[in-house]
Design an enzyme around this catalytic site. Sequence first.
Site, PDB file in Angstrom:
ATOM      1  N   ARG A 100       0.857  -1.183   0.000  1.00  0.00           N
ATOM      2  CA  ARG A 100       0.000   0.000   0.000  1.00  0.00           C
ATOM      3  C   ARG A 100       0.895   1.235   0.000  1.00  0.00           C
ATOM      4  O   ARG A 100       2.033   1.208   0.471  1.00  0.00           O
ATOM      5  CB  ARG A 100      -0.912   0.013   1.230  1.00  0.00           C
ATOM      6  CG  ARG A 100      -1.865  -1.183   1.304  1.00  0.00           C
ATOM      7  CD  ARG A 100      -2.685  -1.138   2.590  1.00  0.00           C
ATOM      8  NE  ARG A 100      -3.633  -2.251   2.641  1.00  0.00           N
ATOM      9  CZ  ARG A 100      -3.369  -3.436   3.174  1.00  0.00           C
ATOM     10  NH1 ARG A 100      -2.168  -3.665   3.710  1.00  0.00           N
ATOM     11  NH2 ARG A 100      -4.281  -4.385   3.199  1.00  0.00           N
ATOM     12  N   LYS A 118      -2.525  -3.120   7.644  1.00  0.00           N
ATOM     13  CA  LYS A 118      -3.782  -2.804   8.327  1.00  0.00           C
ATOM     14  C   LYS A 118      -3.967  -3.700   9.541  1.00  0.00           C
ATOM     15  O   LYS A 118      -3.663  -4.891   9.496  1.00  0.00           O
ATOM     16  CB  LYS A 118      -4.959  -2.977   7.367  1.00  0.00           C
ATOM     17  CG  LYS A 118      -5.110  -1.835   6.372  1.00  0.00           C
ATOM     18  CD  LYS A 118      -6.396  -1.981   5.588  1.00  0.00           C
ATOM     19  CE  LYS A 118      -6.616  -0.790   4.670  1.00  0.00           C
ATOM     20  NZ  LYS A 118      -7.874  -0.908   3.909  1.00  0.00           N
ATOM     21  N   HIS A 148      -2.161   3.576  -5.860  1.00  0.00           N
ATOM     22  CA  HIS A 148      -2.970   2.388  -5.596  1.00  0.00           C
ATOM     23  C   HIS A 148      -3.189   1.570  -6.867  1.00  0.00           C
ATOM     24  O   HIS A 148      -3.331   0.349  -6.811  1.00  0.00           O
ATOM     25  CB  HIS A 148      -4.313   2.792  -4.993  1.00  0.00           C
ATOM     26  CG  HIS A 148      -4.933   1.716  -4.144  1.00  0.00           C
ATOM     27  ND1 HIS A 148      -4.336   1.224  -2.998  1.00  0.00           N
ATOM     28  CD2 HIS A 148      -6.089   1.009  -4.286  1.00  0.00           C
ATOM     29  CE1 HIS A 148      -5.093   0.277  -2.473  1.00  0.00           C
ATOM     30  NE2 HIS A 148      -6.157   0.124  -3.235  1.00  0.00           N
ATOM     31  N   ARG A 180      -0.539  -0.925  -7.240  1.00  0.00           N
ATOM     32  CA  ARG A 180      -0.826  -2.112  -6.408  1.00  0.00           C
ATOM     33  C   ARG A 180      -1.804  -3.030  -7.140  1.00  0.00           C
ATOM     34  O   ARG A 180      -1.651  -4.256  -7.143  1.00  0.00           O
ATOM     35  CB  ARG A 180      -1.386  -1.658  -5.059  1.00  0.00           C
ATOM     36  CG  ARG A 180      -1.874  -2.762  -4.118  1.00  0.00           C
ATOM     37  CD  ARG A 180      -2.203  -2.128  -2.771  1.00  0.00           C
ATOM     38  NE  ARG A 180      -3.153  -2.895  -1.982  1.00  0.00           N
ATOM     39  CZ  ARG A 180      -2.809  -3.821  -1.090  1.00  0.00           C
ATOM     40  NH1 ARG A 180      -1.544  -4.127  -0.897  1.00  0.00           N
ATOM     41  NH2 ARG A 180      -3.738  -4.451  -0.390  1.00  0.00           N
ATOM     42  N   HIS A 211      -4.496  -9.092   2.412  1.00  0.00           N
ATOM     43  CA  HIS A 211      -5.950  -9.103   2.554  1.00  0.00           C
ATOM     44  C   HIS A 211      -6.372 -10.105   3.621  1.00  0.00           C
ATOM     45  O   HIS A 211      -5.927 -11.255   3.600  1.00  0.00           O
ATOM     46  CB  HIS A 211      -6.622  -9.488   1.230  1.00  0.00           C
ATOM     47  CG  HIS A 211      -6.575  -8.402   0.204  1.00  0.00           C
ATOM     48  ND1 HIS A 211      -6.776  -8.632  -1.144  1.00  0.00           N
ATOM     49  CD2 HIS A 211      -6.360  -7.060   0.325  1.00  0.00           C
ATOM     50  CE1 HIS A 211      -6.678  -7.493  -1.793  1.00  0.00           C
ATOM     51  NE2 HIS A 211      -6.433  -6.531  -0.930  1.00  0.00           N
ATOM     52  N   TYR A 237      -9.779  -9.294  -8.366  1.00  0.00           N
ATOM     53  CA  TYR A 237      -8.736  -9.192  -9.386  1.00  0.00           C
ATOM     54  C   TYR A 237      -8.848 -10.292 -10.435  1.00  0.00           C
ATOM     55  O   TYR A 237      -8.367 -10.135 -11.551  1.00  0.00           O
ATOM     56  CB  TYR A 237      -7.351  -9.242  -8.731  1.00  0.00           C
ATOM     57  CG  TYR A 237      -7.054  -8.025  -7.897  1.00  0.00           C
ATOM     58  CD1 TYR A 237      -6.749  -6.800  -8.483  1.00  0.00           C
ATOM     59  CD2 TYR A 237      -7.104  -8.091  -6.505  1.00  0.00           C
ATOM     60  CE1 TYR A 237      -6.496  -5.680  -7.712  1.00  0.00           C
ATOM     61  CE2 TYR A 237      -6.846  -6.971  -5.727  1.00  0.00           C
ATOM     62  CZ  TYR A 237      -6.544  -5.782  -6.337  1.00  0.00           C
ATOM     63  OH  TYR A 237      -6.298  -4.660  -5.577  1.00  0.00           O
TER      64      TYR A 237
END
Length: 308
Positions: free
Chosen positions: A145, A169, A251, A254, A277, A286
């Site tokens: 990120r 995250k 982004h 990414r 994730h 994706y």
Amino acid sequence: MTPQIEAFLEMMAVERDASPHTLAAYGRDLADADSGLSACGGLLKAAQEDVEGWYADLSRRGLSAATAARRRASVRQFYRFAMGEGWRTDDPSRRLDAPKQGRPLPKSLSREEVEALLEAISAKDTAAAIRLMTMVELTYASGMRVSEVLGLKAAAVQRDPAYLIIKGKGDKERLVPLNSSAREAVKAWLAVRLLPRSKTARKKTGNSLPDSAWLFPSSGKSGHLTPRRFAQLLDEAAVSAGIDPERISPHVLRHAFATHLLEGGADLRVVQTLLGHADISTTQIYTHVATDRLSQVVHKSHPLARKN
């Protein structure tokens, strides 16, 4: 902002460890709702029909389904908090239905566009260009990120590591491998990163704060380059590469990382791990991008498809 909204945000920060970005979003959503309901006394005095009317007006104002859903969630959480504090005895938001929203496919770039972008950046022989090349290489080669890339410390890459340990995250750590191209870019940047303390010299080269601990230092409040500045530099490089700046951002790099891995046959679980994730359903989007692109190639290149 009312004292009650401030108390709610303080609770979110202390009890739920909400990030500054989350708190800012809640603050904006609740301030907007309180302003929209000012005619009937604001959030604390609004009746159920008032809240439902405010919510229905969001779509008429042109807000997207995603933004409306977030504002609904913010208001509902605030009213639960208000009831717990005894400020209200009812929840006027209980009948607000979540808006239906399709999941948009992420923007991406083709391999050729990524190559054109890198060539455009490398055409300039300046420290600023080397810095941008390093940020692009790190993002595209690892799928990190933008906050993770810009939050890197110089010490983390000083010994030319084959992988990095990133805290993403939710403070979850993950391994991020670096390919040879990204490692060479980092070496090139480290070689020019330390500059004289003269402001004039720093201005000429595009670097700053030679004694900073950050890999990409800046004189701003955060101490390192901001996502906004990274995006601005990408826009400039995109124009040089003949790419529409609207189609590119940190982004998007990414997204390109994940899409190109899947197009190359990578396992979905591996891509999930690399992206950090928590839920594989987030990664599955994706596969649609990769499948669409493969279909386009078949329809464009296959002789029977061309005949039709």
